[in-house]
Design a protein around this motif. Structure first.
Motif, PDB file in Angstrom:
ATOM      1  N   PHE A 246      -4.929   8.942   5.503  1.00  0.00           N
ATOM      2  CA  PHE A 246      -4.152   7.715   5.414  1.00  0.00           C
ATOM      3  C   PHE A 246      -4.087   7.091   6.799  1.00  0.00           C
ATOM      4  O   PHE A 246      -3.422   7.614   7.700  1.00  0.00           O
ATOM      5  N   ARG A 247      -4.762   5.954   6.949  1.00  0.00           N
ATOM      6  CA  ARG A 247      -4.925   5.340   8.258  1.00  0.00           C
ATOM      7  C   ARG A 247      -4.029   4.126   8.425  1.00  0.00           C
ATOM      8  O   ARG A 247      -3.546   3.546   7.445  1.00  0.00           O
TER       9      ARG A 247
ATOM     10  N   GLU B 218      -3.247   0.808   6.006  1.00  0.00           N
ATOM     11  CA  GLU B 218      -3.577   1.018   4.605  1.00  0.00           C
ATOM     12  C   GLU B 218      -2.340   0.877   3.714  1.00  0.00           C
ATOM     13  O   GLU B 218      -1.211   1.115   4.144  1.00  0.00           O
TER      14      GLU B 218
ATOM     15  N   LYS C 161      -4.622   2.830  -2.190  1.00  0.00           N
ATOM     16  CA  LYS C 161      -4.750   4.227  -2.587  1.00  0.00           C
ATOM     17  C   LYS C 161      -3.623   4.590  -3.546  1.00  0.00           C
ATOM     18  O   LYS C 161      -2.457   4.333  -3.265  1.00  0.00           O
TER      19      LYS C 161
END
Length: 260
Positions: free
Chosen positions: A90-91, A94, A149
């Motif tokens: 998880f960047r 995002e 996501k």
């Protein structure tokens, strides 16, 4: 008004038409949400931290907020939250839909049902964040061409301080992906009153011990600018796709005590 939006840090890109502030009395205090129109739907907007972001996460009156929404007839809630990443999956920037949580809060009332006339409810939290609402958000993201996501374990801490590196290492070992300070007990209280609830996490920073610099609230706010715009578009598209009614089990969560 079957729809509500709960906004946290950095959510200021929504344009509600015909908006007005209303006053709602609850057993837990007075709440003043904003009512307006978005995507031709009337909705309630609740600013979690207050209009001037003056209320820290551990002092938010979660029970009053959620009770007020249910009193106004809300069936479905989308919440937004700034989150820190505990995982390289998880960047920064995002958007993530939460699907599980770990609760490390300490002093927050967790239920409406405290015995006596109120009764006791052991509410089921097998699926804390409504999968039906999450699916509509995913459909909206596909329409917009946004990458979202679907699924992450969120650990909720008491705040208002940031976590220590030792705590972050513990949360990682427990399987957490993201960390924040607001989703619990909000998600639990919504389920207790039979409302669908989904939360869009905006990854704004890396957690302590992962980041190579001291954490600040200013960093979080600054990092929200780009994903905040995308979230506003995503929520508007979601509201356009939403149908009234609940095609899930959320509405029956409090049948044991027969309230609402």
């Amino acid at each position: 008004m079957p729809y509500a939006l709960i906004g946290g840090t950095g959510v200021e890109h929504f344009t509600l038409t015909e908006q007005r502030v209303i006053t709602v009395e609850t057993p837990y205090g007075t709440v003043e949400p904003v009512v307006g129109n978005l995507a031709n739907r009337e909705l309630v907007f609740m600013s979690r931290h207050g209009r001037d972001h003056a209320t820290p996460p551990h002092l938010v009156n979660y029970r009053a907020n959620i009770w007020a929404l249910r009193k106004l007839g809300v069936q479905k809630i989308i919440a937004t939250a700034a989150v820190g990443s505990l995982s390289p999956s998880f960047r920064l920037g995002e958007l993530v839909l939460l699907d599980q949580f770990l609760d490390f809060t300490k002093s927050r009332p967790q239920t409406f049902y405290e015995g006596g006339k109120q009764g006791v409810l052991h509410v089921d939290m097998t699926e804390p964040y409504c999968s039906a609402v999450r699916q509509v958000i995913m459909d909206a993201s596909e329409h917009l061409g946004f990458a979202v996501k679907n699924g992450a374990c969120y650990v909720c801490t008491e705040g208002p301080r940031f976590e220590t590196p030792a705590e972050i290492r513990m949360f990682q070992r427990l399987g957490a992906d993201l960390v924040g300070m607001t989703s619990v007990p909000e998600v639990v209280l919504a389920r207790e009153l039979g409302m669908c609830y989904a939360s869009i996490g905006m990854v704004t920073n890396e957690a302590a011990g992962i980041a190579t610099h001291p954490l600040t609230h200013a960093e979080v706010t600054e990092s929200m600018k780009i994903p905040g715009v995308k979230v506003a578009q995503l929520i508007q598209e979601t509201f356009e796709l939403w149908a009234t009614g609940q095609n899930c089990l959320c509405a029956s969560a409090n049948e044991e005590v027969g309230k609402f």
